[in-house]
Design a protein around this motif. Sequence first.
Motif, PDB file in Angstrom:
ATOM      1  N   THR A 115       0.825  -1.211   0.000  1.00 16.11           N
ATOM      2  CA  THR A 115       0.000   0.000   0.000  1.00 16.11           C
ATOM      3  C   THR A 115       0.859   1.261   0.000  1.00 16.11           C
ATOM      4  OG1 THR A 115      -0.191  -0.135   2.422  1.00 16.11           O
ATOM      5  CG2 THR A 115      -1.975  -1.094   1.110  1.00 16.11           C
ATOM      6  N   THR A 116       1.982   1.224   0.709  1.00 20.91           N
ATOM      7  CA  THR A 116       2.873   2.385   0.712  1.00 20.91           C
ATOM      8  C   THR A 116       3.479   2.603  -0.666  1.00 20.91           C
ATOM      9  OG1 THR A 116       3.403   2.014   3.052  1.00 20.91           O
ATOM     10  CG2 THR A 116       4.878   3.452   1.815  1.00 20.91           C
ATOM     11  N   CYS A 117       3.815   1.505  -1.346  1.00 15.46           N
ATOM     12  CA  CYS A 117       4.364   1.612  -2.695  1.00 15.46           C
ATOM     13  C   CYS A 117       3.342   2.246  -3.642  1.00 15.46           C
ATOM     14  CB  CYS A 117       4.772   0.228  -3.210  1.00 15.46           C
ATOM     15  SG  CYS A 117       5.597   0.260  -4.814  1.00 15.46           S
ATOM     16  N   LEU A 118       2.091   1.787  -3.572  1.00 17.55           N
ATOM     17  CA  LEU A 118       1.039   2.364  -4.397  1.00 17.55           C
ATOM     18  C   LEU A 118       0.846   3.845  -4.081  1.00 17.55           C
ATOM     19  CD1 LEU A 118      -1.740  -0.406  -4.407  1.00 17.55           C
ATOM     20  CD2 LEU A 118      -0.275   0.285  -6.308  1.00 17.55           C
ATOM     21  N   ASN A 119       0.876   4.168  -2.794  1.00 20.00           N
ATOM     22  CA  ASN A 119       0.730   5.556  -2.372  1.00 20.00           C
ATOM     23  C   ASN A 119       1.867   6.414  -2.922  1.00 20.00           C
ATOM     24  OD1 ASN A 119      -0.768   7.517  -0.820  1.00 20.00           O
ATOM     25  ND2 ASN A 119       0.883   7.491   0.664  1.00 20.00           N
ATOM     26  N   ASN A 120       3.092   5.884  -2.854  1.00 18.63           N
ATOM     27  CA  ASN A 120       4.255   6.602  -3.383  1.00 18.63           C
ATOM     28  C   ASN A 120       4.119   6.855  -4.877  1.00 18.63           C
ATOM     29  OD1 ASN A 120       6.564   4.861  -1.207  1.00 18.63           O
ATOM     30  ND2 ASN A 120       5.670   6.875  -0.960  1.00 18.63           N
ATOM     31  N   LEU A 121       3.660   5.840  -5.619  1.00 19.93           N
ATOM     32  CA  LEU A 121       3.528   5.978  -7.071  1.00 19.93           C
ATOM     33  C   LEU A 121       2.431   6.981  -7.442  1.00 19.93           C
ATOM     34  CD1 LEU A 121       3.987   2.243  -8.100  1.00 19.93           C
ATOM     35  CD2 LEU A 121       5.600   4.116  -8.465  1.00 19.93           C
TER      36      LEU A 121
END
Length: 225
Positions: A45-51
């Motif tokens: 979820t953090t990766c998606l948020n970062n992207l």
Amino acid sequence: MELLSLLSWACIVFTVGMFSTGLSDLKKMRETRSTDNIQFLPFLTTCLNNLGWLYYGILKRDQTIVLVNVIGASLQTLYIIVFIHYAKQKKPFMSQTLFAGAVLAGGWFYFSTFLPQGETQLNQLGLTCSAITVSMYLSPLTDLVKRFIIFSNIIRSGNVQCLSFPLTVATFFTSTSWVLYGQQLNDYYIMVPNTPGILTSVIRFYLFWRFAPGSSSPGYKSMAM
């Protein structure tokens, strides 16, 4: 140095520091060659948020947002790859990753194809990213209940061992720097989602102060650093 430039560097330093906390989990996975007691979903979820924020930064042409989220997405991708590598059952986590990738691709297609370029596109993307960030602070509900129980137990027992003072400080400065940065840019999509981080940190600071060494509260134990 101008205030905006100073806040920009503060956002970069504090946020990258927060993202780097996953390195301890990475080290643990390599040493134990397992993923026991490590959660996969926060990495994803953090990766998606970062992207999502990376796309926002590109459209806004904000180098600070772009740099922070390039580093963040890279670190989260590393954590995801290592987690799947050491996971005993890889299929569920790979399925979650593929699903997240499909959602990301669908979102990019929608924002780049169906929305007119300019303020409309930027505003809707900013609103979406803000909503996702706030939901990450507030979900899952079971975690909220758990936090409430923890805070209640701390107040009742005077024991703050279950709280991390360094993490509280890091969260406070990271959230505060982004709120001030967003204020300088008059960008509510940056300010609003970072406000919960300040509020929860202030509550924790109060608990540390209330049950600090020398306090008359019974049952105090030394803070875990």
